[in-house]
Design a protein around this motif. Sequence first.
Motif, mmCIF file in Angstrom:
data_model
loop_
_atom_site.group_PDB
_atom_site.id
_atom_site.type_symbol
_atom_site.label_atom_id
_atom_site.label_comp_id
_atom_site.label_asym_id
_atom_site.label_seq_id
_atom_site.Cartn_x
_atom_site.Cartn_y
_atom_site.Cartn_z
ATOM 1 N N GLN A 128 0.857 -1.185 0.000
ATOM 2 C CA GLN A 128 0.000 0.000 0.000
ATOM 3 C C GLN A 128 0.890 1.230 0.000
ATOM 4 N N ASP A 165 -2.745 0.617 -4.037
ATOM 5 C CA ASP A 165 -2.397 -0.765 -3.704
ATOM 6 C C ASP A 165 -1.790 -1.462 -4.918
ATOM 7 N N GLU A 179 8.596 3.186 2.903
ATOM 8 C CA GLU A 179 7.649 3.532 3.962
ATOM 9 C C GLU A 179 6.249 3.010 3.638
ATOM 10 N N GLU A 180 6.189 1.899 2.909
ATOM 11 C CA GLU A 180 4.896 1.346 2.513
ATOM 12 C C GLU A 180 4.364 0.388 3.585
ATOM 13 N N LEU A 181 3.057 0.185 3.559
ATOM 14 C CA LEU A 181 2.443 -0.866 4.360
ATOM 15 C C LEU A 181 2.416 -2.145 3.535
ATOM 16 N N TRP A 211 0.565 -5.848 3.238
ATOM 17 C CA TRP A 211 -0.508 -6.775 3.611
ATOM 18 C C TRP A 211 -0.144 -8.143 3.032
ATOM 19 N N TYR A 263 -1.412 -11.400 7.866
ATOM 20 C CA TYR A 263 -1.311 -9.964 8.082
ATOM 21 C C TYR A 263 -2.097 -9.249 6.985
ATOM 22 N N PRO A 285 -1.345 -4.551 9.296
ATOM 23 C CA PRO A 285 -0.299 -4.554 8.265
ATOM 24 C C PRO A 285 1.094 -4.595 8.864
ATOM 25 N N TYR A 326 5.224 -3.205 7.973
ATOM 26 C CA TYR A 326 5.774 -1.928 7.524
ATOM 27 C C TYR A 326 7.091 -2.170 6.795
ATOM 28 N N PHE A 330 10.751 -5.890 6.260
ATOM 29 C CA PHE A 330 9.530 -5.429 6.916
ATOM 30 C C PHE A 330 9.622 -5.681 8.414
ATOM 31 N N THR A 356 4.352 -2.750 12.711
ATOM 32 C CA THR A 356 4.183 -1.293 12.734
ATOM 33 C C THR A 356 4.484 -0.708 14.110
#
Length: 208
Positions: free
Chosen positions: A6, A12, A54-56, A58, A78, A85, A87, A115, A118
Amino acid sequence: KNCVLQHGDGKDYDISLLVTEIHMYEDIEQLGVTGYLQIVDNINLIRNGLILGEELLWMKFETAGATEAGAANFAVDYGPDNDAPLYIHKIEEITSPQTLQGTTTQSVLEYRLHFCSTEMITNDRIRISKSYQGTISEIVKEVMEKDLGVTKKPVTITDTIDMHHYVVPNMRPFDFILSLAERARCPTYIGVDGPQPAMADNLFKGQH
């Protein structure tokens, strides 16, 4: 099962077909989970500016055939349904694969997307400078839900006894929580929540 980045609100990108390996690490003594995705990128996500670090993320995956065997509950989830999510915080080891002729190709890149939970990012970015009063279990709950904002994940905290007053001098939330553990006392008639059996006297266990 799926793997989606994301990038900003409503942006997305399904990268499931680009992921060749998933490495995930979890330690009961450490905050959150960490890991990385091994990516073979033939659509130039980095060069098109879609990955900035800096994306999320999933993601949901399971052992092949687990769903058919009735073991879907063992999936690592997740995904958006759990609203939990991960990170993306680092891109590493960017390389161009070699062709059969020994030269590198510019149409494909291989790299690692690192990752983490968060909460690890939130804990690193904020400091607590305030006073708390109450039992340690009440204070931990306030830090988890209000200061760290962990309100969408289940939080189990064993009730403690004794009233305390703390003035926190510019500390990270989880550093403060860990400093409370040695002072926490539970009623002698209850056990400590957690995977291991334990006598409750002078013990404290929080799960996140």
